[in-house]
Design an enzyme around this catalytic site. Structure first.
Site, short mmCIF file in Angstrom:
data_model
loop_
_atom_site.label_atom_id
_atom_site.label_comp_id
_atom_site.label_asym_id
_atom_site.label_seq_id
_atom_site.Cartn_x
_atom_site.Cartn_y
_atom_site.Cartn_z
N GLU A 82 -10.71 -19.94 4.96
CA GLU A 82 -10.55 -18.86 5.94
C GLU A 82 -11.65 -18.95 7.00
O GLU A 82 -11.38 -18.79 8.19
CB GLU A 82 -10.62 -17.49 5.25
CG GLU A 82 -9.61 -17.29 4.15
CD GLU A 82 -10.13 -17.66 2.77
OE1 GLU A 82 -9.72 -16.99 1.81
OE2 GLU A 82 -10.93 -18.61 2.63
N CYS A 111 -15.30 -13.88 3.16
CA CYS A 111 -14.18 -14.22 4.04
C CYS A 111 -13.43 -12.96 4.47
O CYS A 111 -12.93 -12.90 5.60
CB CYS A 111 -13.25 -15.21 3.36
SG CYS A 111 -13.99 -16.87 3.24
#
Length: 163
Positions: A82, A111
């Site tokens: 991510e 993330c």
């Protein structure tokens, strides 16, 4: 006579999760391969990423271990899929607002913060195998409070690559 369209084509979710899964195959991590695909509101791919080493850190010298002291394992060093997808994005920040991210594994709390700050509003994930960890519990709390939807991928995923 008009020919009917093909009926067995991929849904958008299947297509984008397939791109995330294919991206994960670039990861050098021997135990966990994760890919991410960020998609705009118009169903166009904005960016992709996979978990790996920071730029300039040789894959051969990277501490890929899962066990050992923190300095001997991958956890303090690795860039998650991510994070890489968000950092790989080269467009206008406005394009990211309201986007979706498709990921193999439910995002960790670090993330989750990046996802929220970037303007992504939906997370579609394949696995939530760490659901009981503090990191994922915090991620879900952050998403709930900040208005980011999340749902498990419920399509079919069948990637067969020609070798």
């Amino acid at each position: 006579m008009k020919t009917k369209k093909r009926e067995d084509y991929l849904t958008w979710d299947e297509y984008f999760m397939g791109v995330a899964a294919l991206s994960a195959m670039r990861s050098k991590d021997p135990s966990t391969q994760v890919g991410a695909c960020i998609v705009g509101a118009d169903n166009r791919i904005l960016s992709i990423g996979y978990n790996g080493t920071p730029n300039g850190f040789d894959d051969e010298d990277f501490p890929w271990a899962r066990t050992g002291t923190p300095l001997e394992t991958k956890y303090l060093y690795v860039c998650h899929a991510e994070m890489n997808a968000i950092l790989n994005f080269r467009g206008n920040r406005k394009d990211m607002e309201g986007a979706k991210v498709y990921v193999d594994l439910f995002p960790c709390n670090e993330c989750a913060k990046l996802i929220i700050q970037s303007g992504i509003k939906e997370v579609i994930y394949l696995s939530d195998k760490y659901a009981d960890t503090d990191s994922v519990i915090v991620s879900k709390h952050l998403f709930d409070v900040c208005g980011v939807r999340y749902r498990i991928f419920n399509g079919k995923l069948n990637i067969n690559l020609i070798k």
